[in-house]
Design a protein around this motif. Sequence first.
Motif, PDB file in Angstrom:
ATOM      1  N   LEU A  98      49.488  40.320  52.839  1.00 15.71           N
ATOM      2  CA  LEU A  98      49.723  41.399  51.890  1.00 15.71           C
ATOM      3  C   LEU A  98      50.163  40.734  50.596  1.00 15.71           C
ATOM      4  N   LEU A  99      49.294  40.771  49.594  1.00 17.40           N
ATOM      5  CA  LEU A  99      49.516  40.010  48.379  1.00 17.40           C
ATOM      6  C   LEU A  99      49.795  40.932  47.203  1.00 17.40           C
ATOM      7  N   GLU A 100      50.863  40.620  46.513  1.00 11.37           N
ATOM      8  CA  GLU A 100      51.147  41.265  45.237  1.00 11.37           C
ATOM      9  C   GLU A 100      50.827  40.218  44.178  1.00 11.37           C
ATOM     10  N   LEU A 101      49.704  40.411  43.493  1.00  6.61           N
ATOM     11  CA  LEU A 101      49.237  39.437  42.514  1.00  6.61           C
ATOM     12  C   LEU A 101      49.317  40.051  41.124  1.00  6.61           C
ATOM     13  N   ASP A 102      50.105  39.409  40.276  1.00  4.46           N
ATOM     14  CA  ASP A 102      50.227  39.846  38.893  1.00  4.46           C
ATOM     15  C   ASP A 102      49.371  38.930  38.034  1.00  4.46           C
ATOM     16  N   ILE A 103      48.458  39.510  37.278  1.00  7.45           N
ATOM     17  CA  ILE A 103      47.597  38.753  36.371  1.00  7.45           C
ATOM     18  C   ILE A 103      48.039  39.074  34.948  1.00  7.45           C
ATOM     19  N   VAL A 104      48.347  38.023  34.186  1.00  5.71           N
ATOM     20  CA  VAL A 104      48.743  38.175  32.792  1.00  5.71           C
ATOM     21  C   VAL A 104      47.658  37.536  31.931  1.00  5.71           C
ATOM     22  N   PHE A 105      47.041  38.331  31.079  1.00  8.39           N
ATOM     23  CA  PHE A 105      46.033  37.815  30.152  1.00  8.39           C
ATOM     24  C   PHE A 105      46.752  37.418  28.871  1.00  8.39           C
ATOM     25  N   HIS A 106      47.130  36.154  28.769  1.00  9.85           N
ATOM     26  CA  HIS A 106      47.874  35.661  27.609  1.00  9.85           C
ATOM     27  C   HIS A 106      46.948  35.423  26.431  1.00  9.85           C
ATOM     28  N   SER A 107      45.843  34.730  26.670  1.00 11.20           N
ATOM     29  CA  SER A 107      44.890  34.433  25.600  1.00 11.20           C
ATOM     30  C   SER A 107      43.546  34.061  26.202  1.00 11.20           C
ATOM     31  N   GLY A 108      42.519  34.188  25.408  1.00 12.69           N
ATOM     32  CA  GLY A 108      41.170  33.878  25.864  1.00 12.69           C
ATOM     33  C   GLY A 108      40.477  35.107  26.412  1.00 12.69           C
ATOM     34  N   ASP A 109      39.162  35.088  26.349  1.00 11.20           N
ATOM     35  CA  ASP A 109      38.358  36.217  26.819  1.00 11.20           C
ATOM     36  C   ASP A 109      37.870  35.944  28.239  1.00 11.20           C
ATOM     37  N   TRP A 110      38.809  35.930  29.167  1.00 14.33           N
ATOM     38  CA  TRP A 110      38.538  35.591  30.559  1.00 14.33           C
ATOM     39  C   TRP A 110      37.523  36.527  31.208  1.00 14.33           C
ATOM     40  N   GLN A 111      37.653  37.825  30.962  1.00 10.69           N
ATOM     41  CA  GLN A 111      36.743  38.790  31.604  1.00 10.69           C
ATOM     42  C   GLN A 111      35.298  38.555  31.166  1.00 10.69           C
ATOM     43  N   ALA A 112      35.101  38.291  29.881  1.00 12.30           N
ATOM     44  CA  ALA A 112      33.743  38.079  29.373  1.00 12.30           C
ATOM     45  C   ALA A 112      33.140  36.780  29.908  1.00 12.30           C
ATOM     46  N   LYS A 113      33.964  35.772  30.092  1.00 17.15           N
ATOM     47  CA  LYS A 113      33.470  34.455  30.513  1.00 17.15           C
ATOM     48  C   LYS A 113      33.284  34.342  32.022  1.00 17.15           C
ATOM     49  N   ILE A 114      34.159  34.986  32.789  1.00 15.03           N
ATOM     50  CA  ILE A 114      34.138  34.811  34.249  1.00 15.03           C
ATOM     51  C   ILE A 114      33.734  36.078  34.984  1.00 15.03           C
ATOM     52  N   GLY A 115      34.116  37.228  34.469  1.00 18.97           N
ATOM     53  CA  GLY A 115      33.779  38.479  35.146  1.00 18.97           C
ATOM     54  C   GLY A 115      34.972  39.075  35.851  1.00 18.97           C
ATOM     55  N   SER A 116      34.857  39.258  37.151  1.00 18.52           N
ATOM     56  CA  SER A 116      35.887  39.954  37.930  1.00 18.52           C
ATOM     57  C   SER A 116      37.059  39.021  38.247  1.00 18.52           C
ATOM     58  N   VAL A 117      37.811  38.681  37.209  1.00 18.01           N
ATOM     59  CA  VAL A 117      38.902  37.716  37.319  1.00 18.01           C
ATOM     60  C   VAL A 117      39.943  38.148  38.348  1.00 18.01           C
ATOM     61  N   GLU A 118      40.402  39.390  38.264  1.00 21.20           N
ATOM     62  CA  GLU A 118      41.455  39.849  39.169  1.00 21.20           C
ATOM     63  C   GLU A 118      41.000  39.804  40.620  1.00 21.20           C
ATOM     64  N   GLU A 119      39.811  40.324  40.892  1.00 23.88           N
ATOM     65  CA  GLU A 119      39.295  40.355  42.258  1.00 23.88           C
ATOM     66  C   GLU A 119      39.074  38.939  42.787  1.00 23.88           C
ATOM     67  N   ASP A 120      38.495  38.070  41.951  1.00 25.65           N
ATOM     68  CA  ASP A 120      38.253  36.686  42.363  1.00 25.65           C
ATOM     69  C   ASP A 120      39.565  35.953  42.637  1.00 25.65           C
ATOM     70  N   ALA A 121      40.537  36.124  41.765  1.00 24.72           N
ATOM     71  CA  ALA A 121      41.830  35.454  41.940  1.00 24.72           C
ATOM     72  C   ALA A 121      42.506  35.935  43.220  1.00 24.72           C
ATOM     73  N   LYS A 122      42.473  37.232  43.458  1.00 21.40           N
ATOM     74  CA  LYS A 122      43.105  37.772  44.666  1.00 21.40           C
ATOM     75  C   LYS A 122      42.434  37.237  45.918  1.00 21.40           C
ATOM     76  N   GLN A 123      41.116  37.158  45.894  1.00 20.85           N
ATOM     77  CA  GLN A 123      40.389  36.631  47.044  1.00 20.85           C
ATOM     78  C   GLN A 123      40.746  35.158  47.280  1.00 20.85           C
ATOM     79  N   ALA A 124      40.815  34.370  46.209  1.00 18.83           N
ATOM     80  CA  ALA A 124      41.126  32.942  46.339  1.00 18.83           C
ATOM     81  C   ALA A 124      42.548  32.727  46.857  1.00 18.83           C
ATOM     82  N   VAL A 125      43.505  33.488  46.329  1.00 15.93           N
ATOM     83  CA  VAL A 125      44.897  33.338  46.773  1.00 15.93           C
ATOM     84  C   VAL A 125      45.047  33.801  48.220  1.00 15.93           C
ATOM     85  N   THR A 126      44.471  34.932  48.556  1.00 17.08           N
ATOM     86  CA  THR A 126      44.560  35.458  49.923  1.00 17.08           C
ATOM     87  C   THR A 126      43.950  34.476  50.911  1.00 17.08           C
TER      88      THR A 126
END
Length: 195
Positions: A14-42
């Motif tokens: 059960l993961l509580e993942l906080d994503i902070v977009f500090h700088s850079g256009d991560w969504q445009a460059k990578i896509g589903s950043v939150e979903e991918d990060a959660k999958q990788a951490v889990t």
Amino acid sequence: MNDDPDSSIDSPVLLELDIVFHSGDWQAKIGSVEEDAKQAVTETLWTEQRISDSQQVAAEICICLADDPFLQDLNARYRGKDQPTNVLSFPQFDLHAQDAPPSMPLGAGPLLLGDIVLSLDTLQREAAADGKALRDHFLHLVVHGTLHLLGHDHEAPEQATAMESLERRILARLGVSDPYLDESEPAALAARNVM
């Protein structure tokens, strides 16, 4: 629960993942950043097997998505290296210490494992130089950062070999090719500027 120990389906994480977009256009460059990060951490938490099949895990991690100037500042401040880097991890606990939590049980709330900070600028340069998909490199460094939060390191060659092995196993389950395939040494991670 799935009977296959190598399957993340029905994972007890059960993961509580906080994503902070500090700088850079991560969504445009990578896509589903939150979903991918959660999958990788889990997947990393599940593969690390700091839990038993009958126990659920509640963990919290913050991932800050930033750029080279931000990572250079952190790298200079906390590691004494005045240069940008791809990923920095800031563990909440030394999980190898005597007073560290022995596991991450479900209970009073999620166990805060720490923070991971990534630079889009460096990830893009490295992925282009190595001929890797940016998303795959992102997943690799999220796994890498999470392993640091769990107490893994790569200062010594034997540590690097063990950490690379875990990364390969986790990334294969995420559908990512071996990031060390073209490396000449078995413990190439120790020589890289990755933290």
